[in-house]
Design an enzyme around this catalytic site. Structure first.
Site, PDB file in Angstrom:
ATOM      1  N   TYR A  13      54.251  69.546   6.737  1.00  0.00           N
ATOM      2  CA  TYR A  13      54.704  70.779   6.610  1.00  0.00           C
ATOM      3  C   TYR A  13      53.561  71.632   6.144  1.00  0.00           C
ATOM      4  O   TYR A  13      53.324  73.057   6.531  1.00  0.00           O
ATOM      5  CB  TYR A  13      55.714  70.727   5.593  1.00  0.00           C
ATOM      6  CG  TYR A  13      57.104  70.214   6.004  1.00  0.00           C
ATOM      7  CD1 TYR A  13      58.016  70.910   6.550  1.00  0.00           C
ATOM      8  CD2 TYR A  13      57.295  68.800   6.051  1.00  0.00           C
ATOM      9  CE1 TYR A  13      59.364  70.408   7.008  1.00  0.00           C
ATOM     10  CE2 TYR A  13      58.671  68.095   6.316  1.00  0.00           C
ATOM     11  CZ  TYR A  13      59.472  69.096   6.929  1.00  0.00           C
ATOM     12  OH  TYR A  13      60.539  68.585   7.469  1.00  0.00           O
ATOM     13  N   ASP A  33      46.111  64.346  13.299  1.00  0.00           N
ATOM     14  CA  ASP A  33      47.081  63.606  12.806  1.00  0.00           C
ATOM     15  C   ASP A  33      47.199  62.081  13.391  1.00  0.00           C
ATOM     16  O   ASP A  33      47.135  61.951  14.756  1.00  0.00           O
ATOM     17  CB  ASP A  33      48.551  64.241  12.786  1.00  0.00           C
ATOM     18  CG  ASP A  33      49.457  63.787  11.727  1.00  0.00           C
ATOM     19  OD1 ASP A  33      49.766  64.752  10.666  1.00  0.00           O
ATOM     20  OD2 ASP A  33      49.896  62.717  11.657  1.00  0.00           O
ATOM     21  N   THR A  89      50.989  63.009  -0.443  1.00  0.00           N
ATOM     22  CA  THR A  89      50.378  62.465  -1.730  1.00  0.00           C
ATOM     23  C   THR A  89      51.849  62.166  -2.269  1.00  0.00           C
ATOM     24  O   THR A  89      52.166  62.573  -3.495  1.00  0.00           O
ATOM     25  CB  THR A  89      49.712  63.267  -2.713  1.00  0.00           C
ATOM     26  OG1 THR A  89      50.162  64.490  -2.731  1.00  0.00           O
ATOM     27  CG2 THR A  89      48.251  63.248  -2.058  1.00  0.00           C
ATOM     28  N   LYS A 207      47.658  73.888  -9.505  1.00  0.00           N
ATOM     29  CA  LYS A 207      49.017  73.598  -8.656  1.00  0.00           C
ATOM     30  C   LYS A 207      49.953  72.813  -9.693  1.00  0.00           C
ATOM     31  O   LYS A 207      51.044  73.083  -9.427  1.00  0.00           O
ATOM     32  CB  LYS A 207      48.410  72.697  -7.761  1.00  0.00           C
ATOM     33  CG  LYS A 207      49.373  71.929  -6.659  1.00  0.00           C
ATOM     34  CD  LYS A 207      50.201  73.133  -6.015  1.00  0.00           C
ATOM     35  CE  LYS A 207      51.259  72.702  -5.288  1.00  0.00           C
ATOM     36  NZ  LYS A 207      52.310  73.297  -4.667  1.00  0.00           N
ATOM     37  N   ASN A 211      53.824  74.115 -10.176  1.00  0.00           N
ATOM     38  CA  ASN A 211      55.009  73.323  -9.660  1.00  0.00           C
ATOM     39  C   ASN A 211      55.764  72.994 -11.041  1.00  0.00           C
ATOM     40  O   ASN A 211      57.294  73.145 -11.194  1.00  0.00           O
ATOM     41  CB  ASN A 211      54.830  72.041  -9.020  1.00  0.00           C
ATOM     42  CG  ASN A 211      54.623  72.526  -7.581  1.00  0.00           C
ATOM     43  OD1 ASN A 211      54.824  73.608  -7.034  1.00  0.00           O
ATOM     44  ND2 ASN A 211      54.536  71.429  -6.818  1.00  0.00           N
ATOM     45  N   PHE A 259      49.491  78.277 -30.716  1.00  0.00           N
ATOM     46  CA  PHE A 259      49.993  77.442 -31.798  1.00  0.00           C
ATOM     47  C   PHE A 259      51.529  77.282 -31.534  1.00  0.00           C
ATOM     48  O   PHE A 259      52.260  77.918 -30.804  1.00  0.00           O
ATOM     49  CB  PHE A 259      49.669  78.223 -33.135  1.00  0.00           C
ATOM     50  CG  PHE A 259      50.002  77.399 -34.337  1.00  0.00           C
ATOM     51  CD1 PHE A 259      49.644  75.792 -34.172  1.00  0.00           C
ATOM     52  CD2 PHE A 259      50.128  77.910 -35.490  1.00  0.00           C
ATOM     53  CE1 PHE A 259      49.786  75.352 -35.431  1.00  0.00           C
ATOM     54  CE2 PHE A 259      50.283  77.011 -36.860  1.00  0.00           C
ATOM     55  CZ  PHE A 259      50.140  75.870 -36.743  1.00  0.00           C
ATOM     56  N   GLY A 262      57.528  79.752 -34.428  1.00  0.00           N
ATOM     57  CA  GLY A 262      58.329  79.961 -35.495  1.00  0.00           C
ATOM     58  C   GLY A 262      58.989  81.084 -35.858  1.00  0.00           C
ATOM     59  O   GLY A 262      59.326  81.685 -35.030  1.00  0.00           O
ATOM     60  N   CYS A 265      63.656  83.790 -35.901  1.00  0.00           N
ATOM     61  CA  CYS A 265      64.726  83.744 -34.754  1.00  0.00           C
ATOM     62  C   CYS A 265      64.723  82.846 -33.978  1.00  0.00           C
ATOM     63  O   CYS A 265      65.576  82.116 -33.769  1.00  0.00           O
ATOM     64  CB  CYS A 265      64.469  85.228 -33.879  1.00  0.00           C
ATOM     65  SG  CYS A 265      64.645  86.804 -35.048  1.00  0.00           S
ATOM     66  N   LYS A 320      53.117  84.916 -37.178  1.00  0.00           N
ATOM     67  CA  LYS A 320      52.330  85.658 -36.077  1.00  0.00           C
ATOM     68  C   LYS A 320      51.624  86.434 -36.706  1.00  0.00           C
ATOM     69  O   LYS A 320      51.593  86.839 -37.885  1.00  0.00           O
ATOM     70  CB  LYS A 320      53.016  85.852 -34.909  1.00  0.00           C
ATOM     71  CG  LYS A 320      54.271  86.637 -35.112  1.00  0.00           C
ATOM     72  CD  LYS A 320      54.733  87.354 -33.927  1.00  0.00           C
ATOM     73  CE  LYS A 320      55.808  88.272 -34.151  1.00  0.00           C
ATOM     74  NZ  LYS A 320      56.302  88.967 -33.078  1.00  0.00           N
TER      75      LYS A 320
HETATM   76  N1  NAD Z   1      55.699  70.337   1.479  1.00  0.00           N
HETATM   77  C1  NAD Z   1      55.474  71.444   0.755  1.00  0.00           C
HETATM   78  O1  NAD Z   1      56.472  72.425   0.497  1.00  0.00           O
HETATM   79  C2  NAD Z   1      54.409  71.172   0.013  1.00  0.00           C
HETATM   80  C3  NAD Z   1      53.814  72.662  -0.613  1.00  0.00           C
HETATM   81  C4  NAD Z   1      52.662  72.739  -1.233  1.00  0.00           C
HETATM   82  C5  NAD Z   1      51.875  71.540  -1.563  1.00  0.00           C
HETATM   83  N2  NAD Z   1      52.307  70.341  -0.694  1.00  0.00           N
HETATM   84  C6  NAD Z   1      51.488  68.964  -0.745  1.00  0.00           C
HETATM   85  O2  NAD Z   1      50.735  68.925   0.275  1.00  0.00           O
HETATM   86  C7  NAD Z   1      50.416  67.603   0.880  1.00  0.00           C
HETATM   87  C8  NAD Z   1      51.122  67.563   2.069  1.00  0.00           C
HETATM   88  O3  NAD Z   1      52.517  67.908   2.166  1.00  0.00           O
HETATM   89  P1  NAD Z   1      53.429  67.732   3.391  1.00  0.00           P
HETATM   90  O4  NAD Z   1      54.844  67.998   2.734  1.00  0.00           O
HETATM   91  O5  NAD Z   1      52.749  68.446   4.543  1.00  0.00           O
HETATM   92  O6  NAD Z   1      53.239  66.274   3.796  1.00  0.00           O
HETATM   93  P2  NAD Z   1      53.761  65.531   5.153  1.00  0.00           P
HETATM   94  O7  NAD Z   1      54.189  63.897   4.954  1.00  0.00           O
HETATM   95  O8  NAD Z   1      54.724  66.401   5.711  1.00  0.00           O
HETATM   96  O9  NAD Z   1      52.450  65.467   6.309  1.00  0.00           O
HETATM   97  C9  NAD Z   1      51.437  64.701   5.780  1.00  0.00           C
HETATM   98  C10 NAD Z   1      50.880  64.468   7.309  1.00  0.00           C
HETATM   99  O10 NAD Z   1      49.599  63.673   7.051  1.00  0.00           O
HETATM  100  C11 NAD Z   1      49.199  62.764   8.024  1.00  0.00           C
HETATM  101  N3  NAD Z   1      48.413  61.927   7.587  1.00  0.00           N
HETATM  102  C12 NAD Z   1      48.506  60.910   7.008  1.00  0.00           C
HETATM  103  N4  NAD Z   1      47.260  60.300   6.755  1.00  0.00           N
HETATM  104  C13 NAD Z   1      46.291  60.719   7.795  1.00  0.00           C
HETATM  105  C14 NAD Z   1      45.119  60.686   8.236  1.00  0.00           C
HETATM  106  N5  NAD Z   1      44.383  59.685   7.726  1.00  0.00           N
HETATM  107  N6  NAD Z   1      44.721  61.495   9.403  1.00  0.00           N
HETATM  108  C15 NAD Z   1      45.368  62.327   9.852  1.00  0.00           C
HETATM  109  N7  NAD Z   1      46.539  62.662   9.545  1.00  0.00           N
HETATM  110  C16 NAD Z   1      46.936  61.952   8.421  1.00  0.00           C
HETATM  111  C17 NAD Z   1      50.864  62.111   8.277  1.00  0.00           C
HETATM  112  O11 NAD Z   1      50.843  61.493   9.468  1.00  0.00           O
HETATM  113  C18 NAD Z   1      51.596  63.542   8.156  1.00  0.00           C
HETATM  114  O12 NAD Z   1      51.927  64.097   9.001  1.00  0.00           O
HETATM  115  C19 NAD Z   1      51.030  67.027  -0.388  1.00  0.00           C
HETATM  116  O13 NAD Z   1      50.040  66.618  -1.188  1.00  0.00           O
HETATM  117  C20 NAD Z   1      51.892  67.912  -0.918  1.00  0.00           C
HETATM  118  O14 NAD Z   1      52.334  67.617  -2.333  1.00  0.00           O
HETATM  119  C21 NAD Z   1      53.439  70.256  -0.155  1.00  0.00           C
END
Ligand code: NAD
Length: 420
Positions: A13, A33, A89, A207, A211, A259, A262, A265, A320
Site C-alpha cells: 500500500y 518487490d 513491519t 510517526k 498514530n 507537568f 490539576g 475544573c 498553572k
Molecule cells: N498501509 C498504510 O496505510 C500505512 C501508512 C503509513 C505507514 N505504513 C507503514 O509502511 C510500511 C508498509 O506498509 P504496507 O501497508 O505498504 O505493507 P504491505 O504489507 O502492504 O507491503 C509490504 C511489501 O513489502 C514487500 N517486501 C517484503 N520484503 C521485501 C524485500 N526483501 N524486498 C522487496 N519487497 C519486499 C512485500 O512483498 C509487500 O508487497 C509498514 O511499516 C507500515 O506500518 C503503512
C-alpha cells in the site's frame, strides 16, 4: 524540482503509491518487490490492489517508462541514488513489530552494494520504533562508507493514499547527514508541505506519536458519542461544536509534554463524567484512565525530584501560571510528598500571597499543608539566599522569570517543559 532515480523496496500500500506518485512528479522510479504478482501488475500498468486513483497513475507512468518494477535488489539499484524502504513491519503476537522484512531487505541491498559499491541514500519509510535505524539499518551498511541512512516516515492513509501523497499532511525527514536529509526532502519538493528536518530517532518517534494521537482522538470521540447516546444528546453535534473551538480544542493547546494537570475544573469534571457513565452502566475506559495517567505522571515527577540532593526551591505553586488558585494543584501534592520524606524546601509563586487568598482556595491549601505560610518565599532571590541547591519549575515561566532562573546560578529541573 530536480528529478532523482529512486528505488522503492516493497510495492504494498505504501510502496506502490509512493512509487507511482514519485514517478508522476517526474522522478525515475523502480519498484522492487519479492512478490512476482505485484511486480507483474505494475509492469502491465495495473495497480496491485484497490486504491482510488492509483490504477491511472500506475498505468500512465508504466507506459511512459518512468515507473518500472522488478524483483531483485540488483535491478532496482542499477541507477538509483535513493532507496526508499517500504516493506511491512507487522505486529508480532506480543505487540512488538516484526523487523524480519526490514532486516532482509537491508541485507539484500548491502549484498548488492558489496558487489558494486556506490553512493546510496537508504530512506526508511516503513514505520519502525525509535532506535531501529541505528540498531538494525546502520549496522548493515557500516562497512559501506558511501551509504547514508535517513528516516522518512509515511503518513498516507489507505483509501485516500494518492491524495495524501499529493497533499501530504506532514513531511518528516530525520538523519545525521544534512546533505542526505536535504536530498530526501527534495524528492517531495512542490507537494506543498514544508519538510520537518529532525534527528533520526525523532523522525521515527513522530510517526508513532501521530498514530497514537489519531487512535486516541477516535476513541475519545467514540466514548463521548456513546455517553451522548445514553444521555439522548446528539453526539455528532457535540463533537462538531467541540471542533469549532480552534483555540483550545483543535489546536496545539495542551499538546506539549509538561507537568500534570490539576485545578478546580479538569479533575472535578472528569470525575463527574466517569461517575455518571458508570451509573449508566457505560464503560468509558479511555476517559477513566485519564486521572490514572495524570497520577502516574505526577509520580514520575516526584521520583525525579526525589533524586535531587539538598535543599529544594519550588517555583510555582498554583496548578498553572497566572493564577492564585491552589485547588487540586499537583504542586501541592508534590510538596506534601516531599515534606513527608522530610525534605527541606521552600516554594515561591509570583501570584500567591497567603494573605490575599481566601475561601475554598485558602481552606484547600491550609488543609493540605497547614504550615504553608512558613514555606512561602516572597521572590526567587529569597529561595536562592535561603540556600536552595536546586530549583524545580512547575509552570510556564514568563520571559522575565526565565531570565531570573538563568541568572540564579542554580540548576533548574523543568517539570513544566518550557525551558528547552
Ligand atoms: N498501509 C498504510 O496505510 C500505512 C501508512 C503509513 C505507514 N505504513 C507503514 O509502511 C510500511 C508498509 O506498509 P504496507 O501497508 O505498504 O505493507 P504491505 O504489507 O502492504 O507491503 C509490504 C511489501 O513489502 C514487500 N517486501 C517484503 N520484503 C521485501 C524485500 N526483501 N524486498 C522487496 N519487497 C519486499 C512485500 O512483498 C509487500 O508487497 C509498514 O511499516 C507500515 O506500518 C503503512
Amino acid at each position: 524540482m530536480p528529478s532523482s532515480s529512486i528505488a522503492v523496496f516493497g510495492l504494498g500500500y505504501v510502496g506502490c503509491v509512493t512509487a507511482a506518485c514519485l514517478a508522476e512528479t517526474g522522478h525515475q522510479v523502480t519498484g522492487v518487490d519479492r512478490d512476482a504478482h505485484k511486480v507483474q501488475n505494475v509492469r502491465e500498468g495495473r495497480a496491485p490492489f484497490y486504491e482510488p486513483g492509483l490504477e491511472e497513475i500506475v498505468k500512465s507512468n508504466a507506459a511512459s517508462g518512468r515507473l518500472r518494477a522488478c524483483q531483485t535488489a540488483a535491478e532496482g539499484l542499477e541507477h538509483a541514488s535513493i532507496a526508499l524502504i517500504c516493506v511491512g513491519t507487522p505486529s508480532e503476537p506480543n505487540g512488538n513489530m516484526s523487523l524480519d522484512q526490514l532486516r532482509r531487505v537491508t541485507q539484500e541491498i548491502a549484498a548488492e552494494l558489496d558487489k558494486r559499491p556506490r553512493p546510496l541514500i537508504v530512506a526508511i519509510r516503513s514505520t519502525v520504533f525509535p532506535g531501529t535505524c541505528e540498531e538494525v539499518v546502520l549496522p548493515a551498511f557500516r562497512h559501506l562508507p558511501e551509504v547514508r541512512v535517513v528516516s522518512n516516515p509515511e503518513f498516507l492513509r489507505e483509501g485516500s493514499a494518492v491524495r495524501d501523497f499529493r497533499e501530504p499532511p506532514l513531511t518528516v525527514v530525520g538523519g545525521d547527514d544534512p546533505a542526505a536529509v536535504q536530498t530526501v526532502a527534495g524528492i517531495y519538493e512542490g507537494l506543498g508541505s514544508a519538510p520537518c528536518l529532525v534527528a533520526l530517532r525523532t523522525a521515527e518517534m513522530i510517526k508513532y506519536a501521530c498514530n497514537a494521537f489519531h487512535a486516541v482522538k477516535i476513541s475519545f470521540a467514540n466514548e463521548i458519542g456513546a455517553l451522548c447516546d445514553r444521555l439522548e444528546v446528539p453526539g455528532q453535534e457535540v463533537m462538531a461544536t467541540l471542533c469549532r473551538d480552534t483555540k483550545l480544542n483543535i489546536s496545539p493547546a495542551y499538546l506539549r509534554p509538561g507537568f500534570a494537570f490539576g485545578g478546580s475544573c479538569l479533575p472535578k469534571d472528569l470525575r463527574a463524567v466517569n461517575y455518571r457513565a458508570s451509573r449508566l452502566d457505560l464503560k468509558v475506559p479511555m476517559l477513566e484512565s485519564v486521572m490514572q495517567s495524570n497520577h502516574e505522571h505526577l509520580a514520575r515527577a516526584m521520583r525525579r525530584v526525589d533524586q535531587l540532593q539538598g535543599r529544594i526551591g519550588i517555583v510555582g505553586l498554583a496548578f498553572k501560571e497566572n493564577t492564585d488558585d491552589l485547588r487540586e494543584s499537583p504542586v501541592v501534592a508534590l510538596l506534601e510528598h516531599l515534606l513527608g520524606k522530610g525534605r527541606e524546601l521552600r516554594v515561591w509563586d509570583p501570584h500567591i500571597r497567603l494573605e490575599s487568598i481566601y475561601g475554598a482556595n485558602r481552606d484547600y491549601i491550609l488543609n493540605s499543608i497547614p504550615h504553608i505560610g512558613k514555606l512561602l518565599a516572597a521572590n526567587l532571590s529569597e529561595l536562592v539566599s535561603w540556600g536552595a541547591e536546586h530549583l524545580v519549575l512547575t509552570q510556564k515561566p514568563s520571559e522575565q522569570l526565565q531570565g531570573e532562573l538563568a541568572a540564579s546560578g542554580r540548576p533548574v529541573v523543568d517539570l513544566a517543559g518550557w525551558l528547552n
